[in-house]
Design a protein around this motif. Sequence first.
Motif, PDB file in Angstrom:
ATOM      1  N   SER A  59       0.832  -1.209   0.000  1.00 37.33           N
ATOM      2  CA  SER A  59       0.000   0.000   0.000  1.00 37.33           C
ATOM      3  C   SER A  59       0.866   1.258   0.000  1.00 37.33           C
ATOM      4  O   SER A  59       0.516   2.255  -0.640  1.00 37.33           O
ATOM      5  CB  SER A  59      -0.963  -0.018   1.192  1.00 37.33           C
ATOM      6  N   ALA A  60       2.029   1.220   0.669  1.00 42.19           N
ATOM      7  CA  ALA A  60       2.905   2.406   0.694  1.00 42.19           C
ATOM      8  C   ALA A  60       3.432   2.722  -0.704  1.00 42.19           C
ATOM      9  O   ALA A  60       3.447   3.878  -1.130  1.00 42.19           O
ATOM     10  CB  ALA A  60       4.065   2.166   1.664  1.00 42.19           C
ATOM     11  N   TRP A  61       3.845   1.688  -1.445  1.00 42.55           N
ATOM     12  CA  TRP A  61       4.399   1.928  -2.781  1.00 42.55           C
ATOM     13  C   TRP A  61       3.307   2.299  -3.782  1.00 42.55           C
ATOM     14  O   TRP A  61       3.532   3.113  -4.680  1.00 42.55           O
ATOM     15  CB  TRP A  61       5.189   0.711  -3.268  1.00 42.55           C
ATOM     16  N   LEU A  62       2.105   1.712  -3.647  1.00 38.43           N
ATOM     17  CA  LEU A  62       1.019   2.090  -4.553  1.00 38.43           C
ATOM     18  C   LEU A  62       0.623   3.549  -4.319  1.00 38.43           C
ATOM     19  O   LEU A  62       0.351   4.299  -5.263  1.00 38.43           O
ATOM     20  CB  LEU A  62      -0.183   1.153  -4.364  1.00 38.43           C
ATOM     21  N   GLN A  63       0.612   3.949  -3.054  1.00 38.40           N
ATOM     22  CA  GLN A  63       0.323   5.358  -2.751  1.00 38.40           C
ATOM     23  C   GLN A  63       1.409   6.261  -3.336  1.00 38.40           C
ATOM     24  O   GLN A  63       1.119   7.314  -3.907  1.00 38.40           O
ATOM     25  CB  GLN A  63       0.239   5.531  -1.220  1.00 38.40           C
TER      26      GLN A  63
END
Lengths: 161, 173
Positions: B161-165
């Motif tokens: 989720s951190a990298w997609l954000q």
Amino acid sequence: MQAEPSSLEEMGEYGVLKFWPNLLPANYHKTSEIDINYNCVAWVNGLQTTYIDFSLDEEGDPRPEPYYLSSYPYIEYFETLGFQLCDHPDLEDGFEKIALYEKDEWFKHVARQLPNGNWTSKIGEFEDIEHYSLAAVEGHPHKDMSYGKPRYFMKRIRPAH
Amino acid sequence: MQTVTKSWKDNRKPRAQSWDQHPRSARRMPHERPERKIVVRMFSEEETDLNPINLKRRLNRETTVAGTGKRAAFSFDEQFLTLAKRWKKETAMFATAYDKINHPNYLTIIGMGMLNRNRILTLILEDLQKGPDFWHYALKSITQQNPVPNGMVNNLSVVRSAWLQWGQDHQIL
């Protein structure tokens, strides 16, 4: 393009035996669906949401020291959970045992003993399996990248749950 | 004048020294056995060479049609998919992230970031959209940034989720 195998079943019996020469269908059965979110070390502790992995530092970079690739940080981790090193993997009443697999001094895998004497393992990103001997998930002896053989055994008083 | 005769036997590989597996050496005392060395560096210099010119040449050579030896006209995307597919297949059984990322194809994908940074980031993040995987080190190496909270790299859903954000914030996705 054909999708990569995402489970032991999709690898097929031949694909499984290439990596684990003893993992015949008669030697194990599946106990869960595939889940990439945890590894065999977390599975020993009953965790299913995180990896427990000492090969990377807190920022995700590989640690260059061979210590972090060996079994020693994992032994220290299991000692915090109440395990102590022992001599053999045979079933003992009232004790829970684990076996740490090594290949060329590198930590590769850990399996936990069940009360019936069988062993439970999380196989990489694949399923949890119950195998009937430690030899079932031994790696190929002549391949560099394999599970190797069980080298360290630890035990603790079996928890009540 | 001395003549040199060569036979097919001269081209044979030397026989492997497998003393550790031999039953006779297994009976030796531990201190008599040959010392085992930890193999830290497993890949050749060529495999870990990230020079863009050599990398392009290697990518062209490796993407051949199986069995024919003829070079396939693979696009950049197909080269990524081929490398990623084989990387996933060959490392899915390993327990530690070090074993997963220490693979020639994974290192080649990081090197492809030097050929086309934005495209390789898009491809990796699109793969990450399908599900969590061990792309953190590749993304961190290519972008030189780390959006994952400190100490959370072992939680793959948090990493994902951190990298997609991060991808949405930088208009890559």
